[in-house]
Design a protein around this motif. Sequence first.
Motif, PDB file in Angstrom:
ATOM      1  N   ARG A 289       0.864  -1.178   0.000  1.00 39.78           N
ATOM      2  CA  ARG A 289       0.000   0.000   0.000  1.00 39.78           C
ATOM      3  C   ARG A 289       0.893   1.217   0.000  1.00 39.78           C
ATOM      4  O   ARG A 289       2.010   1.184   0.491  1.00 39.78           O
ATOM      5  CB  ARG A 289      -0.859   0.052   1.271  1.00 39.78           C
ATOM      6  CG  ARG A 289      -1.741  -1.131   1.465  1.00 39.78           C
ATOM      7  CD  ARG A 289      -2.802  -1.197   0.381  1.00 39.78           C
ATOM      8  NE  ARG A 289      -3.247  -2.553   0.206  1.00 39.78           N
ATOM      9  CZ  ARG A 289      -4.279  -3.085   0.851  1.00 39.78           C
ATOM     10  NH1 ARG A 289      -4.958  -2.356   1.672  1.00 39.78           N
ATOM     11  NH2 ARG A 289      -4.614  -4.324   0.653  1.00 39.78           N
ATOM     12  N   GLY A 290       0.342   2.291  -0.526  1.00 40.32           N
ATOM     13  CA  GLY A 290       1.101   3.536  -0.542  1.00 40.32           C
ATOM     14  C   GLY A 290       1.179   4.182   0.832  1.00 40.32           C
ATOM     15  O   GLY A 290       1.992   5.054   1.079  1.00 40.32           O
ATOM     16  N   ASP A 291       0.309   3.753   1.757  1.00 40.79           N
ATOM     17  CA  ASP A 291       0.383   4.288   3.111  1.00 40.79           C
ATOM     18  C   ASP A 291       0.204   3.138   4.104  1.00 40.79           C
ATOM     19  O   ASP A 291       0.183   1.982   3.714  1.00 40.79           O
ATOM     20  CB  ASP A 291      -0.671   5.380   3.335  1.00 40.79           C
ATOM     21  CG  ASP A 291      -2.075   4.863   3.066  1.00 40.79           C
ATOM     22  OD1 ASP A 291      -2.286   3.629   3.168  1.00 40.79           O
ATOM     23  OD2 ASP A 291      -2.959   5.661   2.757  1.00 40.79           O
ATOM     24  N   ARG A 292       0.027   3.477   5.371  1.00 41.27           N
ATOM     25  CA  ARG A 292      -0.041   2.418   6.365  1.00 41.27           C
ATOM     26  C   ARG A 292      -1.476   2.077   6.758  1.00 41.27           C
ATOM     27  O   ARG A 292      -1.716   1.485   7.805  1.00 41.27           O
ATOM     28  CB  ARG A 292       0.785   2.813   7.595  1.00 41.27           C
ATOM     29  CG  ARG A 292       2.252   3.051   7.243  1.00 41.27           C
ATOM     30  CD  ARG A 292       3.114   3.086   8.482  1.00 41.27           C
ATOM     31  NE  ARG A 292       2.660   4.061   9.449  1.00 41.27           N
ATOM     32  CZ  ARG A 292       2.923   5.348   9.401  1.00 41.27           C
ATOM     33  NH1 ARG A 292       3.665   5.823   8.424  1.00 41.27           N
ATOM     34  NH2 ARG A 292       2.451   6.158  10.315  1.00 41.27           N
ATOM     35  N   SER A 293      -2.416   2.445   5.885  1.00 40.37           N
ATOM     36  CA  SER A 293      -3.828   2.258   6.265  1.00 40.37           C
ATOM     37  C   SER A 293      -4.212   0.784   6.364  1.00 40.37           C
ATOM     38  O   SER A 293      -5.221   0.456   6.969  1.00 40.37           O
ATOM     39  CB  SER A 293      -4.729   2.963   5.268  1.00 40.37           C
ATOM     40  OG  SER A 293      -4.511   2.434   3.977  1.00 40.37           O
ATOM     41  N   ALA A 294      -3.431  -0.105   5.784  1.00 43.04           N
ATOM     42  CA  ALA A 294      -3.772  -1.524   5.905  1.00 43.04           C
ATOM     43  C   ALA A 294      -2.940  -2.203   6.993  1.00 43.04           C
ATOM     44  O   ALA A 294      -2.782  -3.405   7.007  1.00 43.04           O
ATOM     45  CB  ALA A 294      -3.593  -2.233   4.575  1.00 43.04           C
TER      46      ALA A 294
END
Length: 582
Positions: A245-250
């Motif tokens: 993922r491009g961020d840590r949202s997962a």
Amino acid sequence: MGRIRLLPDEVASQVAAGEVVERPASVLKELVENSLDAGATRIDVEYHRGGDKFLAVTDDGRGMDREDALLCLERHATSKIRTGRDLATVGTFGFRGEALPSIASVSRFRLVTREADAEAGVEVLVNGGKIETVRDSGEAPGTRIEIRSLFFNLPARRKFLRGERTEAAHIDHHFQVLALAHPALRFTLTRDGRVAHQLATATDLRTRARDLLGAEFAGQLFSLDPVTHNGVTLRGLLGRPGHTRGDRSAQYVFVNGRAVHSSAIWQPLREAYGTALPRGTHPPAVLFVELDPEWVDCNVHPAKREVRFRDAIAMREAVRHLVETALAGQRQASVALPVRVFAEPPSVPVQPAPLQIQPTVLPEVVAQLRAMPVVAPEPELPMPAVERAAPPERFRFIGALGDRTVLLEDDAGLVLLDHRAARERILFEQLLRRIDRRETVSQRLLLPAIIELTPRDLAWMREHSRLLAGAGLLVEPFGAATVKVDGVPPMLAHCDPREMLLRVADDCRAGGAKGGARAIEESIARSVCRSASPGPLPAEAASARALIDELMACDLPYACPNGKPTMIHFAHSELARKFGRG
Ligand code: ADP
Ligand code: MG
């Protein structure tokens, strides 16, 4: 005349509410945590729209008697700790006795609660912090708390609320986090009268993750059985390399059961994946970190979102080591299988969401990354059988394009190969292998270069001279503000030693390689390979062939060390569509 006054209780509560109750989602979190602390086995969450008009949590926990139902609305009224010393070992979510009074002071609040063996329950209505009604009620055992008109008496606070969809997304996220952490409990989430989640008791985390976040997400993760290092135990689900993922949202991270954001965890987690993921991306994970409660302070953030570790270095080291080991285990289990080459790449299902570098990357990139760490074949992704490995002439040379692209074709269509990216991958893996075998070669400089450095660069060189030597860069302190460079990696013989050295230091610092020696080694190797000349662009079939063979012998042929693709694919079908031959 004295200027200092004690705030009336009501105002004090509103001030405290500003810290605990940021938005409807924080109300949800506090209420559900109370339900968990009350031993509930079933928790139902309902809300309307963005949650500020209406939000309710119902549980089947132990409930409260009449006296406690009133007392719980007093500030610092808690049943969970008694002395300051209990703080160090607190095992419940709540302990400050602040949430209910804070929430009740900034909303229209209804509490209905009943103990299991009580004849009747009690209902308490509070309006902006003032208790208005207390009466018997006939609800089932357990507790239900309803919040209406959040912040109705604090217009300034209301203004900070975002749109309904954003607030709803925050609520859903908190719900997910809480439900993931407690697979054995039943949860429901109802929004605007419609059931969004109905979660049955799950026997394991994977089942809960699947029920809650979908089969696709759960399929991207492998199970990590409990492992311990430095007194830190990790367990949960970790992303298979390639799912990013491009961020840590997962990423769902829990420390002793509490959802937290902590760089002492997410950084080493990311570092452990190394170059298996493109730069700047993050692995999905549901990670439970357990350690002695004495070693973590969860009383540093009003909403308890952050924690402080007494030994953050040991924590980082443990996470990195344990995740690395787990990933190595995954990879090892798959080396026996020829995952590198797929006979029928175009038929591999491609999911656009998880991979950033889609959709122009060769399907094998996706396939390879997805398949690499798999022990047993995933049902939706059949592993290629040994005899189905691609024939040697998988790619046919067409020509060179510009100064760094090689044109190839395979049965599925056109392939563009980035010469420099391919070379970097090859050199990178060669160099790392040599470092591992302690066989690095260094080309001695005829005249050692004496280089003056800033104190910061000098300190960095000193600290890392052994790792630099491993990569072939022989650097020694020489006087107070200078170093002497005796040798360089042969592939960098053409470079200016000073520039090269500073670039390596800058790259390593920019990459944030703070982890263990391995992260720095990789960073150095990455930088060295980036500075290396890729040599002449293959201009005929034989040299292209040699390059492709070397590339395909790599562990991760389809991405350069910085995670960018080495090849881009245009399928015949895509070309046909573009030409409108449909
Ligand atoms: P804390 O959780 O920090 O103790 P709260 O203000 O959140 O403070 O709650 C105050 C007290 O009210 C709790 O300590 C608990 O005894 C009681 N309480 C709150 N919610 C519930 C619930 N759902 N079931 C039973 N008791 C509850
Ligand atoms: Mg609480």
